[in-house]
Design an enzyme around this catalytic site. Structure first.
Site, PDB file in Angstrom:
ATOM      1  N   ARG A 114      -1.843  -1.379   9.243  1.00 42.59           N
ATOM      2  CA  ARG A 114      -2.904   0.077   9.836  1.00 42.59           C
ATOM      3  C   ARG A 114      -4.286  -0.600   9.643  1.00 42.59           C
ATOM      4  O   ARG A 114      -4.847  -1.040   9.307  1.00 42.59           O
ATOM      5  CB  ARG A 114      -2.573   0.206   9.725  1.00 42.59           C
ATOM      6  CG  ARG A 114      -1.906   1.919   9.608  1.00 42.59           C
ATOM      7  CD  ARG A 114      -1.363   3.291   8.300  1.00 42.59           C
ATOM      8  NE  ARG A 114      -0.999   2.737   7.031  1.00 42.59           N
ATOM      9  CZ  ARG A 114      -1.182   3.566   6.358  1.00 42.59           C
ATOM     10  NH1 ARG A 114      -0.469   4.933   6.590  1.00 42.59           N
ATOM     11  NH2 ARG A 114      -1.303   2.755   4.848  1.00 42.59           N
ATOM     12  N   HIS A 156     -14.938 -13.123  18.603  1.00 47.12           N
ATOM     13  CA  HIS A 156     -13.739 -13.206  20.565  1.00 47.12           C
ATOM     14  C   HIS A 156     -14.327 -11.996  21.084  1.00 47.12           C
ATOM     15  O   HIS A 156     -15.724 -11.606  20.951  1.00 47.12           O
ATOM     16  CB  HIS A 156     -12.264 -12.202  19.748  1.00 47.12           C
ATOM     17  CG  HIS A 156     -11.326 -13.042  18.668  1.00 47.12           C
ATOM     18  ND1 HIS A 156     -10.079 -14.330  19.717  1.00 47.12           N
ATOM     19  CD2 HIS A 156     -11.345 -14.394  17.790  1.00 47.12           C
ATOM     20  CE1 HIS A 156      -9.514 -14.223  18.733  1.00 47.12           C
ATOM     21  NE2 HIS A 156     -11.167 -14.799  17.443  1.00 47.12           N
ATOM     22  N   ARG A 181       5.421   8.814  11.274  1.00 50.54           N
ATOM     23  CA  ARG A 181       3.733   9.647  10.969  1.00 50.54           C
ATOM     24  C   ARG A 181       2.535   9.681  12.229  1.00 50.54           C
ATOM     25  O   ARG A 181       2.225   9.978  12.075  1.00 50.54           O
ATOM     26  CB  ARG A 181       3.954   9.611   9.420  1.00 50.54           C
ATOM     27  CG  ARG A 181       4.638  10.065   7.892  1.00 50.54           C
ATOM     28  CD  ARG A 181       4.329  10.945   7.592  1.00 50.54           C
ATOM     29  NE  ARG A 181       2.876  11.295   7.267  1.00 50.54           N
ATOM     30  CZ  ARG A 181       2.447  10.389   6.026  1.00 50.54           C
ATOM     31  NH1 ARG A 181       3.865  10.661   5.152  1.00 50.54           N
ATOM     32  NH2 ARG A 181       1.473  11.196   5.314  1.00 50.54           N
TER      33      ARG A 181
END
Ligand SMILES: Cc1ncc(COP(=O)(O)O)c(C=O)c1O
Length: 390
Positions: free
Chosen positions: A254, A189, A220
Site C-alpha cells: 500500500r 520519473h 477493505r
C-alpha cells in the site's frame, strides 16, 4: 555547472514541500485513505483509463499485476512470459519469483523497444502465453501491431510503462495498448511522489483483484457496493469476520497518504511536465542524430515522446569511453541505459547461466549511456548537454 540525472525531488519543489509540511501537520490519518483515492481518480482520468490502483512503488505495481494474473487464472505456474531484454530488473523479477518462465525478447537498435518483428521471432521459438512489454525511455516501436498480433493469437499483453508516462503514439497514450499497465512515480520519473507506482486498467475484475493483492488479500479498500458483492458471492455473512477475511494471495504494497497527497499535487503539473520533456527531447535527439559517432534514434513515428532520460548508443566501446570522459568533465551525470540487457546481469546468470547471443540489447548494454531530461533544465544546462553531444 553540475547537471544531475535527477534535478529535483518534485516539480515546483519549494511550494510542494511547503504544502507537504502543512498537510502532515494538519492530518489526523496518514495511512491509505482519501488522498490516495483522489489521486487514483485523477490519474485514471489523466491516463484515460477507467481504473487506477496506487502502490508504494512501480516495482510493487509490477509484482501485484503478475500476482493478479495468477490469482485470476490468466497465467499459471510454468507459463512462458516474454519480457523486453532491455528493461529494469523488477520488470522481470516478479515473473521469475512467481514461478513463471521468463523469456527474453530482443529490442530494435533504433527504438530500443520490442517490435512485432523481434516479438514474432520469440513466439516462433517459444510458446509464449503473455508479453510483459516495457515501453523504454518514452519510446515504442509498432506496439499497435503487437497488440493486434497478441489479440489474434490469444497472447496476454501487459505494459510496463514506468518510463513512458505521457508518450502518445498513433493518438493513444502508451500504457493504453494492453489489458493493464504499470507506472512509477519514483523521484526523477515523470512525476514524483518520492516513491510510488500505479496499475491502470479498464477491467473491473482486475481492478477488484489488484485492490486485494495490494492489501493482504482482503476487501477493505474496496467500495461498500463491491464489498457486498464479494461477501454475498463467498457467503461471508458476519460483519465481524468480514474485517479479517482473506480472499486471495496478497501482500502489503500500500501507498500512504503522503504518496496520495503528493500525487494529487504533482498530477496538476503533469501536462506541463510532459510538454517540457517533449520539447527538450526534440533538441537532444537532433544533436544525437547529427553525430556520426552514434546510432540514429528513430522517433518520428511517435507524436509525443515523453521521457525522463535520453539514450545514446555509441558505434563502439571506445567511442563510449570518450563520451563518458566528456560528460564527466562537463559535470553531466550519465548512467548505463536503464538495467541494460537483463540477461547479462548476475541475478539472471545465477538462474539461467551465461547468455552469449549477440542481441541488440547486449550491444546497447555495452555501448550505450543516458543523461537526464528534466522539465526544469535551464537554457544553459540544455546547451551544455547539446555541446557535449557534439
Ligand atoms: C521499466 C521499469 N519498470 C519498473 C521500475 C520500478 O519502478 P520503482 O523504482 O518505482 O520501483 C522502473 C524503475 O525505474 C523501470 O524503469
Amino acid at each position: 555547472m553540475t547537471i544531475r540525472l535527477i534535478k529535483s525531488s518534485f516539480f515546483n519543489e519549494r511550494k510542494t514541500k511547503e504544502k507537504l509540511c502543512n498537510f502532515i501537520m494538519d492530518s489526523e490519518k496518514l495511512s491509505i485513505g482519501n488522498y490516495c483515492a483522489q489521486f487514483e481518480k485523477k490519474y485514471a482520468n489523466w491516463q484515460e483509463r477507467k481504473y487506477c490502483i496506487s502502490f508504494n512503488s512501480g516495482s510493487s505495481a509490477n509484482l501485484a499485476l503478475i500476482q493478479a494474473m495468477i490469482n485470476m487464472g490468466k497465467l499459471k505456474k510454468g507459463d512462458k512470459v516474454g519480457f523486453s531484454s532491455l528493461s529494469w530488473a523488477t520488470n522481470v523479477m516478479p515473473i521469475i519469483q512467481l514461478g513463471l518462465d521468463a523469456s527474453p525478447v530482443d529490442v530494435e537498435l533504433d527504438t530500443l523497444n520490442i517490435s512485432l518483428n523481434t516479438f514474432k521471432k520469440s513466439v516462433e521459438e517459444n510458446n509464449i502465453k503473455c508479453l510483459f512489454i516495457t515501453n523504454l525511455l518514452g519510446f515504442c516501436d509498432n506496439i499497435d501491431e503487437i497488440e493486434k498480433y497478441c489479440n489474434e493469437n490469444n497472447i496476454l499483453l501487459l505494459e510496463d510503462n514506468c518510463e513512458s508516462m505521457g508518450t502518445v503514439y498513433k493518438g493513444k497514450k502508451l500504457g493504453n495498448y494492453s489489458l493493464a499497465s504499470t507506472f512509477s512515480t519514483f523521484v526523477g520519473h515523470h512525476m514524483s511522489t518520492i516513491e510510488g507506482g500505479m496499475v491502470c486498467t479498464d477491467n473491473r475484475d482486475l481492478y477488484i483483484m489488484l485492490n486485494m493483492v495490494r492489501a493482504h488479500g482482503w476487501d477493505r479498500n474496496l467500495s461498500p457496493d463491491i464489498q457486498s458483492e464479494l461477501r454475498e458471492k463467498y457467503n461471508i455473512d458476519k460483519a465481524f469476520y468480514s474485517k479479517y477475511t482473506f480472499y486471495t494471495l496478497g501482500y502489503n504494497l500500500r501507498p500512504n497518504e503522503i504518496t496520495g497527497f503528493l500525487g494529487c499535487e504533482q498530477v496538476q503539473y503533469l501536462d506541463k511536465i510532459v510538454e517540457k520533456r517533449v520539447d527538450n527531447f526534440k533538441k537532444f535527439v537532433n544533436a544525437v542524430n547529427s553525430n556520426e559517432d552514434f546510432y540514429n534514434l528513430k522517433y518520428t513515428h511517435i507524436e509525443k515522446l515523453s521521457n525522463f532520460a535520453v539514450p545514446v548508443i555509441c558505434k563502439s566501446k571506445e567511442i563510449l569511453e570518450r563520451y563518458i570522459d566528456i560528460f564527466t568533465k562537463n559535470g553531466i551525470e550519465i548512467r548505463p541505459i536503464v538495467g541494460g540487457d537483463l540477461t547479462q546481469q548476475l541475478f539472471w546468470k545465477n538462474i539461467y547461466g551465461e547468455n552469449n547471443s549477440h542481441t541488440n540489447a547486449k550491444l546497447i548494454h555495452e555501448q550505450g549511456f543516458y543523461f537526464g531530461n528534466s522539465p526544469e533544465y535551464t537554457k544553459e544546462e540544455i546547451n551544455l548537454i547539446i555541446e557535449s553531444l557534439k
